[in-house]
Design an enzyme around this catalytic site. Structure first.
Site, mmCIF file in Angstrom:
data_model
loop_
_atom_site.group_PDB
_atom_site.id
_atom_site.type_symbol
_atom_site.label_atom_id
_atom_site.label_comp_id
_atom_site.label_asym_id
_atom_site.label_seq_id
_atom_site.Cartn_x
_atom_site.Cartn_y
_atom_site.Cartn_z
ATOM 1 N N SER A 167 0.860 -1.188 0.000
ATOM 2 C CA SER A 167 0.000 0.000 0.000
ATOM 3 C C SER A 167 0.898 1.241 0.000
ATOM 4 O O SER A 167 1.914 1.284 0.680
ATOM 5 C CB SER A 167 -0.928 -0.015 1.214
ATOM 6 O OG SER A 167 -0.200 -0.225 2.401
ATOM 7 N N THR A 195 2.687 -2.265 4.158
ATOM 8 C CA THR A 195 2.699 -0.831 3.893
ATOM 9 C C THR A 195 4.024 -0.433 3.259
ATOM 10 O O THR A 195 5.045 -1.090 3.474
ATOM 11 C CB THR A 195 2.582 -0.027 5.194
ATOM 12 O OG1 THR A 195 3.771 -0.235 5.971
ATOM 13 C CG2 THR A 195 1.355 -0.439 5.983
ATOM 14 N N ASP A 196 4.001 0.654 2.502
ATOM 15 C CA ASP A 196 5.276 1.260 2.124
ATOM 16 C C ASP A 196 5.893 1.839 3.395
ATOM 17 O O ASP A 196 5.215 2.038 4.398
ATOM 18 C CB ASP A 196 5.084 2.325 1.033
ATOM 19 C CG ASP A 196 6.397 2.595 0.297
ATOM 20 O OD1 ASP A 196 7.455 2.164 0.777
ATOM 21 O OD2 ASP A 196 6.359 3.252 -0.773
ATOM 22 N N TRP A 197 7.162 2.127 3.326
ATOM 23 C CA TRP A 197 8.029 2.329 4.498
ATOM 24 C C TRP A 197 7.738 3.627 5.284
ATOM 25 O O TRP A 197 8.450 4.602 5.190
ATOM 26 C CB TRP A 197 9.472 2.296 4.033
ATOM 27 C CG TRP A 197 10.151 0.962 4.090
ATOM 28 C CD1 TRP A 197 11.390 0.725 4.635
ATOM 29 C CD2 TRP A 197 9.702 -0.308 3.624
ATOM 30 N NE1 TRP A 197 11.704 -0.621 4.534
ATOM 31 C CE2 TRP A 197 10.698 -1.273 3.916
ATOM 32 C CE3 TRP A 197 8.534 -0.772 2.998
ATOM 33 C CZ2 TRP A 197 10.579 -2.623 3.614
ATOM 34 C CZ3 TRP A 197 8.410 -2.111 2.682
ATOM 35 C CH2 TRP A 197 9.415 -3.014 2.992
ATOM 36 N N THR A 198 6.704 3.624 6.088
ATOM 37 C CA THR A 198 6.408 4.808 6.890
ATOM 38 C C THR A 198 5.870 4.393 8.252
ATOM 39 O O THR A 198 5.277 3.320 8.388
ATOM 40 C CB THR A 198 5.371 5.705 6.197
ATOM 41 O OG1 THR A 198 5.100 6.825 7.030
ATOM 42 C CG2 THR A 198 4.062 4.991 5.917
#
Ligand code: BGC
Length: 729
Positions: free
Chosen positions: A228, A261-264
């Site tokens: 995502s 998730t993308d890296w956050t």
């Protein structure tokens, strides 16, 4: 026995793979469940149970192991142009280089799904042999605008081409027993303020354009994971978007893998878990704690947690680490370099070739090689998609390997100045002398871009600088005065302006960012060892402002602060709707520099005897392609559909299928089969939230590019097809 299993065995607890998943879930504590849903970018897995050999230095992330139940950790590593890990490790004399394959934009220019699958197999093998479990690729956002800084990591402006390429890549990588992560889901089409910007997109454009490629990849290739994205979609972070991650992805499309998730770490953890992110990456302790307290405070249901834990366990059971695969750290880099070269050979696009300037003729041997990038090939783009490769073959060495000689004085100017990393201004008088003592001129123009920022429309990026223009003009004038040819090689990350200068050189070779074997591959094309067969996966406009999305795309926003209310910073309106790329230019009859699907060959092809057959779920179109020229070559046949009039706007035509011939010898033919389903004819009607294919007569256009149609057929859809969907995004 692996370290992560010791406890489960000694304490006679249920073990993953032996006990049922239900049993394991019911035996896990809330803390363990929370840990499993959060990436291991902190103290868990590796420090506690991983042997040092399991630390894949430079991998992007890990998940945690839960030794009590024999639950292994997993290692996620970037792509998409190859595996991204550190090549050197402290106190270790071995090296861990990975193959630098061509960027995705070049791969889609092959229009060859088998080729892309082979690249995937080789890449997947490196994932496996370097002890990783998932490749964070393919990336597959649409080329909405040519200035997106990550377009080199993406395939195309067309969702069918992007979807088919991604599906082939996923199938290739996963055939090795490792996973993929199709990314970035969804509408992550700009890098400026990518973690906060909202892509404001109509339901129709979303369904037909931005989601379509992902839908194809999910349904045709079953990626283990979906990533995502960072951005918001219509005001909601995709990572907190239940209708997107659950109603659409799982309920409508039947997706069975995990969403990571993308890296956050700056999202609402509870909203993410509820929406359907099974794995929060890269992960931190606060997220684990947030899950635990939200369940205790009744703010997050245990059933949401258990649903995600189940997905995670099913995912982990597929990994090589779970099967105790003994990786070698020794993939066959030589064999993979050959695959990289073959892919580059097939994806390089010949844009111009006046009077058969190419291939170079016998005797055209003393080459005056201009342009810094001829000596310093841009093999790939920057950011997480940058592969640590053992070497890069630049064009100079590629030409030498192919037996060409280089004009020594030009060579020496560049070699002396290369370290200065700036444009090299070549004196016109010097150029005139070289026009006399060399046989042909080649000039490379390079452009690079990176994750995290977008490109800009002006000189030095989308356009040539004045130094580049002057050099091109001077070289062309001097060499043409001596009746010698000038070839331009574009070593670029994405679309560049060509209309203002393309008349000058005799030939233009679009090499994209061709990977570590790039120089050899370009030389294969220049020499004619390989006949070019790449075609454009996007349109080359005449001017940047001709592109509808240019009105709603960051325009040189360097140094600005984030402002949620500000156009193109806080939010970006996709006002152009479905009018992306050729759908716009072709429907509204706007001139372009090079059309979608275009690319020249050293031979010619005829298209004959096309016919269409109705099948159970759709249509099969046959077309006979014959090589009518003098050298062997491959041709891509593109099938576009023009729909009957409807109560919503329809593009003049849309790509619905494509196929590539084998290498055809002169006079040899092949009958290609192009297939599409009846449901592929549908457009999305927003008012009724429904896919509709109108009844009526559809035209089938088969051609060599969107503006070079060679055969036309038609068929009648007797009854309309309607399919209502649930999710509103
Ligand atoms: C990128 C992803 C990448 C991840 C891990 C993010 O910044 O957007 O594409 O997979 O980092 O490196």
């Amino acid at each position: 026995m692996l370290s992560y299993c010791v406890q489960a065995v000694s304490q006679k607890l249920p073990q993953l793979g032996k006990a049922s998943i239900d049993k394991i879930i019911s035996s896990m504590t809330l803390e363990e469940k929370a840990q499993l849903l959060v990436g291991g970018n902190h103290e868990f897995s590796i420090n506690k149970v991983g042997k040092s050999v399991d630390l894949v230095s430079g991998a992007a992330g890990t998940t945690v192991s839960i030794p009590r139940f024999c639950i292994p950790f997993s290692v996620e590593t970037d792509g998409p142009a190859g595996v991204r890990i550190n090549p050197l490790r402290k106190g270790d004399t071995n090296t861990y280089y990975c193959t630098g394959f061509p960027v995705e934009t070049l791969l889609s220019s092959t229009w060859n799904t088998d080729m892309v699958k082979r690249v995937g197999e080789a890449m997947g093998n490196e994932v496996l042999e370097y002890g990783c479990d998932v490749l964070l690729a393919p990336a597959m956002n649409l080329h909405r605008n040519p200035l997106c800084g990550r377009n080199f990591e993406y395939y195309s402006e067309d969702p069918l081409l992007a979807g088919k390429m991604a599906a082939s890549m996923v199938n290739g990588v996963q055939s090795q027993g490792v996973g993929t992560s199709i990314k970035h889901f969804v509408a992550n089409n700009q890098e400026t303020f990518r973690t906060e910007n909202s892509s404001d997109v109509s339901q129709r454009a979303l369904r037909e354009m931005y989601l379509k490629g992902f839908e194809i990849a999910v349904k045709e290739a079953h990626p283990w994971t979906v990533m995502s994205s960072y951005n918001k979609l219509n005001g909601v972070y995709t990572q907190e978007d239940y209708p997107l991650l659950t109603t659409l992805l799982r309920d409508e499309w039947g997706y069975k893998g995990i969403v990571m998730t993308d890296w956050t770490d700056t999202r609402n953890t509870v909203a993410q878990i509820h929406a359907g992110d099974d794995l929060l990456m890269p992960g931190n302790k606060e997220q684990v704690n947030a899950i635990i307290s939200a369940v205790k405070d009744d703010k997050l249901s245990m059933s949401d947690v258990d649903r995600n834990v189940r997905n995670m366990l099913e995912f982990l059971m597929k990994t090589p680490r779970f099967r105790h695969y003994e990786y070698t750290n020794k993939p066959d880099l030589k064999a993979h370099a050959n695959v990289a070269r073959e892919a580059a050979d097939e994806g390089i696009v010949l844009l111009k070739n006046d009077d058969n300037a190419l291939p170079l003729k016998e005797g055209e041997n003393d080459i005056a090689l201009f342009g810094r990038d001829s000596y310093y090939l841009l093999a790939g783009g920057l950011g997480s998609g940058d592969v640590n490769k053992a070497y890069v073959v630049n064009l100079k060495n590629g030409l030498k390997n192919a037996g060409f000689g280089l004009q020594a004085k030009v060579d020496s100017i560049y070699e002396k100045n290369i370290k200065l990393k700036k444009e090299i201004d070549v004196d016109p008088a010097f150029i005139q002398l070289r026009a006399k003592d060399s046989k042909v001129a080649i000039i490379s123009f390079g452009r690079n871009s990176s994750e995290g920022s977008d490109r800009y429309a002006g000189a030095g990026d989308f356009e040539l600088t004045s130094t580049e223009r002057d050099m091109l003009t001077n070289v062309v004038n001097a060499f043409h005065a001596e009746h010698k040819k000038v070839i331009v090689v574009l070593n670029v990350c994405g679309v560049v302006e060509t209309a203002s200068w393309k008349d000058l050189p005799d030939a233009i070779v679009l090499a994209w960012q061709p990977g570590q074997e790039g120089g050899n591959a370009i030389a294969d094309i220049l020499k004619g060892t390989v006949n070019p067969s790449g075609k454009l996966p996007m349109t080359f406009p005449i001017n940047y402002m001709d592109i509808p999305s240019s009105k709603n795309f960051p325009y040189d926003y360097k140094g600005e602060k984030f402002d949620a209310q500000k156009k193109d910073i806080g939010y970006t309106k996709y006002d152009e709707g479905i009018w992306v790329g050729y759908r716009y230019f072709n429907t509204f009859d706007k001139k372009v520099s090079y059309p979608f699907g275009y690319g020249l060959s050293y031979t010619t092809f005829s298209y004959d005897y096309s016919m269409i057959k109705e099948t159970k779920n759709g249509y099969e179109v046959y077309v006979k392609i014959t090589n009518t020229g003098k050298v062997a070559g491959k041709e891509v046949a593109e099938l576009y559909i023009s729909a009957p009039k409807s109560d919503i706007d329809k593009p003049a035509c849309e790509l619905k299928a494509f196929a590539k011939t084998k290498l055809l010898q002169p006079e040899e033919s092949e009958v290609l089969t192009l297939k599409f389903a009846a449901t592929d004819l549908a457009s999305f009607h927003e008012n009724s939230n429904c896919w509709v294919a109108d009844a009526g007569v559809y035209k089938v256009l088969i051609g060599s590019s969107v503006s070079d149609i060679r055969q036309t057929l038609s068929f009648k859809l007797k009854n309309p097809i309607e399919k209502k969907v649930k999710a509103k995004l």
